[in-house]
Scaffold this active site. Structure first.
Site, PDB file in Angstrom:
ATOM      1  N   GLY A 173      45.158  -8.787  62.688  1.00  9.00           N
ATOM      2  CA  GLY A 173      45.341  -7.187  62.488  1.00  9.00           C
ATOM      3  C   GLY A 173      45.769  -6.001  62.633  1.00  9.00           C
ATOM      4  O   GLY A 173      46.685  -5.124  62.317  1.00  9.00           O
TER       5      GLY A 173
ATOM      6  N   LYS B 128      50.483 -18.335  60.562  1.00  3.12           N
ATOM      7  CA  LYS B 128      50.776 -18.363  58.901  1.00  3.12           C
ATOM      8  C   LYS B 128      51.574 -17.249  58.506  1.00  3.12           C
ATOM      9  O   LYS B 128      52.736 -16.323  57.401  1.00  3.12           O
ATOM     10  CB  LYS B 128      49.641 -18.390  58.090  1.00  3.12           C
ATOM     11  CG  LYS B 128      48.841 -16.746  58.420  1.00  3.12           C
ATOM     12  CD  LYS B 128      47.342 -16.836  57.052  1.00  3.12           C
ATOM     13  CE  LYS B 128      47.135 -15.224  57.042  1.00  3.12           C
ATOM     14  NZ  LYS B 128      45.840 -14.965  57.696  1.00  3.12           N
TER      15      LYS B 128
ATOM     16  N   TYR C 276      54.309 -11.578  56.516  1.00  2.00           N
ATOM     17  CA  TYR C 276      53.640 -12.496  55.371  1.00  2.00           C
ATOM     18  C   TYR C 276      54.615 -12.174  54.118  1.00  2.00           C
ATOM     19  O   TYR C 276      55.179 -11.548  53.013  1.00  2.00           O
ATOM     20  CB  TYR C 276      52.639 -11.341  55.255  1.00  2.00           C
ATOM     21  CG  TYR C 276      52.035 -11.848  55.554  1.00  2.00           C
ATOM     22  CD1 TYR C 276      51.294 -13.031  55.854  1.00  2.00           C
ATOM     23  CD2 TYR C 276      51.372 -10.963  56.792  1.00  2.00           C
ATOM     24  CE1 TYR C 276      50.549 -13.367  56.857  1.00  2.00           C
ATOM     25  CE2 TYR C 276      50.794 -10.993  57.782  1.00  2.00           C
ATOM     26  CZ  TYR C 276      49.835 -12.095  58.009  1.00  2.00           C
ATOM     27  OH  TYR C 276      49.003 -12.976  58.592  1.00  2.00           O
TER      28      TYR C 276
ATOM     29  N   HIS D  59      37.880 -11.441  62.845  1.00  2.00           N
ATOM     30  CA  HIS D  59      38.675 -11.028  62.456  1.00  2.00           C
ATOM     31  C   HIS D  59      38.760  -9.853  61.149  1.00  2.00           C
ATOM     32  O   HIS D  59      37.930  -9.411  61.160  1.00  2.00           O
ATOM     33  CB  HIS D  59      39.857 -11.827  61.883  1.00  2.00           C
ATOM     34  CG  HIS D  59      40.932 -11.314  61.395  1.00  2.00           C
ATOM     35  ND1 HIS D  59      41.730 -10.125  60.555  1.00  2.00           N
ATOM     36  CD2 HIS D  59      42.444 -12.099  61.391  1.00  2.00           C
ATOM     37  CE1 HIS D  59      43.126 -10.364  61.159  1.00  2.00           C
ATOM     38  NE2 HIS D  59      43.291 -11.313  61.022  1.00  2.00           N
TER      39      HIS D  59
ATOM     40  N   GLU E  61      44.518 -13.098  67.422  1.00  3.21           N
ATOM     41  CA  GLU E  61      45.800 -13.982  67.133  1.00  3.21           C
ATOM     42  C   GLU E  61      46.396 -13.176  65.832  1.00  3.21           C
ATOM     43  O   GLU E  61      46.692 -13.036  65.063  1.00  3.21           O
ATOM     44  CB  GLU E  61      44.774 -14.375  66.445  1.00  3.21           C
ATOM     45  CG  GLU E  61      43.187 -15.625  66.506  1.00  3.21           C
ATOM     46  CD  GLU E  61      42.175 -15.741  65.208  1.00  3.21           C
ATOM     47  OE1 GLU E  61      42.051 -15.209  64.807  1.00  3.21           O
ATOM     48  OE2 GLU E  61      41.603 -17.077  65.791  1.00  3.21           O
ATOM     49  N   PRO E  62      47.041 -11.918  67.474  1.00  7.20           N
ATOM     50  CA  PRO E  62      48.547 -11.400  66.338  1.00  7.20           C
ATOM     51  C   PRO E  62      49.153 -12.008  65.421  1.00  7.20           C
ATOM     52  O   PRO E  62      49.921 -13.405  65.939  1.00  7.20           O
ATOM     53  CB  PRO E  62      48.725 -10.296  67.232  1.00  7.20           C
ATOM     54  CG  PRO E  62      48.604 -11.467  68.797  1.00  7.20           C
ATOM     55  CD  PRO E  62      47.254 -12.084  68.158  1.00  7.20           C
ATOM     56  N   GLY E  63      49.692 -11.165  64.127  1.00  6.81           N
ATOM     57  CA  GLY E  63      50.533 -12.439  63.789  1.00  6.81           C
ATOM     58  C   GLY E  63      51.985 -10.783  63.058  1.00  6.81           C
ATOM     59  O   GLY E  63      52.615 -11.200  63.884  1.00  6.81           O
TER      60      GLY E  63
HETATM   61  C1  LIG Z   1      46.208 -14.219  58.747  1.00  7.43           C
HETATM   62  C2  LIG Z   1      45.783 -14.540  59.885  1.00  7.43           C
HETATM   63  C3  LIG Z   1      45.411 -13.928  61.796  1.00  7.43           C
HETATM   64  C4  LIG Z   1      46.713 -13.334  61.445  1.00  7.43           C
HETATM   65  O1  LIG Z   1      46.184 -11.461  60.922  1.00  7.43           O
HETATM   66  P1  LIG Z   1      47.599 -10.358  61.422  1.00  7.43           P
HETATM   67  O2  LIG Z   1      47.177  -8.895  60.428  1.00  7.43           O
HETATM   68  O3  LIG Z   1      48.755 -10.841  60.854  1.00  7.43           O
HETATM   69  O4  LIG Z   1      47.344  -9.930  62.807  1.00  7.43           O
HETATM   70  C5  LIG Z   1      44.714 -14.623  62.584  1.00  7.43           C
HETATM   71  N1  LIG Z   1      43.793 -15.356  63.018  1.00  7.43           N
HETATM   72  C6  LIG Z   1      43.158 -15.441  61.178  1.00  7.43           C
HETATM   73  C7  LIG Z   1      42.265 -16.520  61.202  1.00  7.43           C
HETATM   74  C8  LIG Z   1      43.598 -15.051  59.934  1.00  7.43           C
HETATM   75  O5  LIG Z   1      43.541 -15.604  58.929  1.00  7.43           O
END
Ligand SMILES: *Cc1c(COP(=O)(O)O)cnc(C)c1O
Length: 419
Positions: free
Chosen positions: A248, A80, A387, A208, A278-280
């Site tokens: 996060g 996402k 984002y 998270h 789950e790093p974004g």
């Molecule tokens: C948004 C989200 C992430 C990613 O978060 P970041 O702050 O971008 O690392 C990971 N896991 C879940 C379930 C999320 O909703």
């Protein structure tokens, strides 16, 4: 899909040069200018529209950095954050998994040829039709945080592998999530009992800490809480073997954060447990640079009798800067090109606005430069990969399609790209 073999040498440090400017950032600045020169923005249609330069070398370095500091934890990239096709492809080749939240994200990740076992469907409240889709495609790892989700899963996907998402104390994060998701610790035992009664398969725990987490202690607490929930699950006869530490992470605090986190993981989760995250933001934020054009200017006389300026850019909070609205994320403008060639001795003050007719469409309340900026000049902004693109709208008739110019400051990553 074949995975890349990686050298271990490249690191962010290799790119710092004497004058304080990293090689990578000079490289990007040059690429931005090169892209501008490639067309005449005065005559080309939509010539003032903002565009991105995406440095896949930076994504690659972030991956190596992850492996160095948190090698025991397999990252599942949170789609996402930025579902860019080159980012997904590169990360897939590097061997990450993917965190998807919807049918659309799962479809996108499967379309690059990924095995469904490398996906976690990490939305604790899934639309039933998306859940049916996940079952058909064999995406079997799901998160949940409520009894009603368990009843839904029992009806639709009874043999899935379930991960219980617990709440965290995330008030120090830039975007907290715990008011929306995560089971409170006082309810986890009951949820596990219900899962047991329904003969569902609980395989682990996730959390998270909120996006842009600032306090490493929050991670430590969450790991400790996860241990307690693992013990409850063991007690009830489950055999949990997966801990998902969520996202996060940010580039700035990663080294310190990962150190404290590793210690907590060693303390509470030694043994044969699969660790994933789950790093974004961490992977993409610094990889994307946005250039935007000044399309209009107004002067305002300030209290000292001097002129301040309001600059209107081709991009704003309904475009690539939505996170300025949502999380008050501060953005630093830099000058890419300016027609004005002499600098003024006094600083000139600016506020910077987006192109729409809405009053909230302001990106920066005050910035100052020793350059008199004018219509046609270009500004750029770093750390625009997370984002941004995915939150753009076409509000007020301004397009949300941005050109993305892909480059790579790492030869090893260049070889992977398709552009
Ligand atoms: C948004 C989200 C992430 C990613 O978060 P970041 O702050 O971008 O690392 C990971 N896991 C879940 C379930 C999320 O909703």
């Amino acid at each position: 899909m074949e995975l890349m073999t990686l050298p271990d040498s490249a690191s962010r440090k290799d790119f710092i040069v004497e004058n304080g400017k990293s090689y990578a950032s000079s490289f990007i600045e040059e690429k931005l200018k090169e892209h501008l020169r490639s067309y005449n923005s005065d005559t080309c249609e939509n010539g003032e529209e903002s565009f991105f330069v995406a440095d896949m070398g930076e994504v690659y370095r972030q991956f190596l950095r992850w492996r160095r500091h948190l090698g025991k934890v397999q990252p599942f990239y949170a789609v996402k954050c930025n579902p860019d096709k080159e980012v997904l492809r590169l990360l897939a080749l590097l061997g990450t998994g993917f965190d998807c939240s919807s049918r659309g994200e799962i479809e996108q990740v499967l379309s690059i040829g990924l095995d469904p076992s490398r996906i976690i469907f990490a939305n604790p409240c899934k639309p039933p039709s998306h859940l049916r889709y996940a079952r058909r495609k064999g995406v079997g790892k799901l998160t949940f945080d409520s009894a009603d989700e368990l009843y839904k899963i029992k009806k639709i996907f009874a043999d899935a592998e379930l991960v219980l998402r617990i709440v965290t104390e995330d008030s120090s994060s830039v975007c907290p999530f715990s008011h929306k998701f995560g089971a409170p610790l006082k309810s986890t035992r009951r949820l596990l009992e219900i899962a047991r009664e329904l003969e569902l398969n609980v395989v682990g725990v996730s959390f998270h800490v909120g996006s842009g987490a600032t306090d490493p202690q929050v991670f430590v607490q969450a790991v400790q809480d996860s241990r307690a929930v693992f013990n409850q699950a063991l007690d009830l006869g489950f055999s949990p073997n997966l801990l998902d530490i969520g996202g996060g992470f940010s580039g700035e605090s990663f080294d310190a954060m990962s150190q404290i986190l590793s210690e907590a993981l060693n303390t509470y989760f030694s043994g044969d447990i699969q660790l994933i995250a789950e790093p974004g933001r961490y992977f993409v934020s610094s990889a994307f640079i946005l250039a935007s054009n000044i399309i209009a200017r107004r002067d305002v006389v300030n209290e000292g009798g001097h002129k301040d300026y309001m600059l209107y850019m081709s991009d704003g909070v309904y475009g690539s800067f939505m996170d300025c609205l949502l999380s008050h994320w501060r953005r630093e403008p830099r000058i890419l090109t300016s027609a004005c060639d002499k600098s003024s001795s006094a600083a000139i003050n600016y506020s910077i606005w987006g192109p729409t007719c809405d009053g909230v469409d302001r990106i920066i309340e005050n910035a100052s430069f020793h350059t008199l900026l004018d219509i046609g000049d270009w500004l750029y902004f770093q750390d625009m990969g997370a984002y941004t693109i995915c939150l753009s709208t076409s509000f007020n008739g301004f397009t949300c399609d941005r050109r993305i110019c892909y480059v790579s400051s790492e030869p090893a990553a260049s070889a992977m790209l398709t552009y």
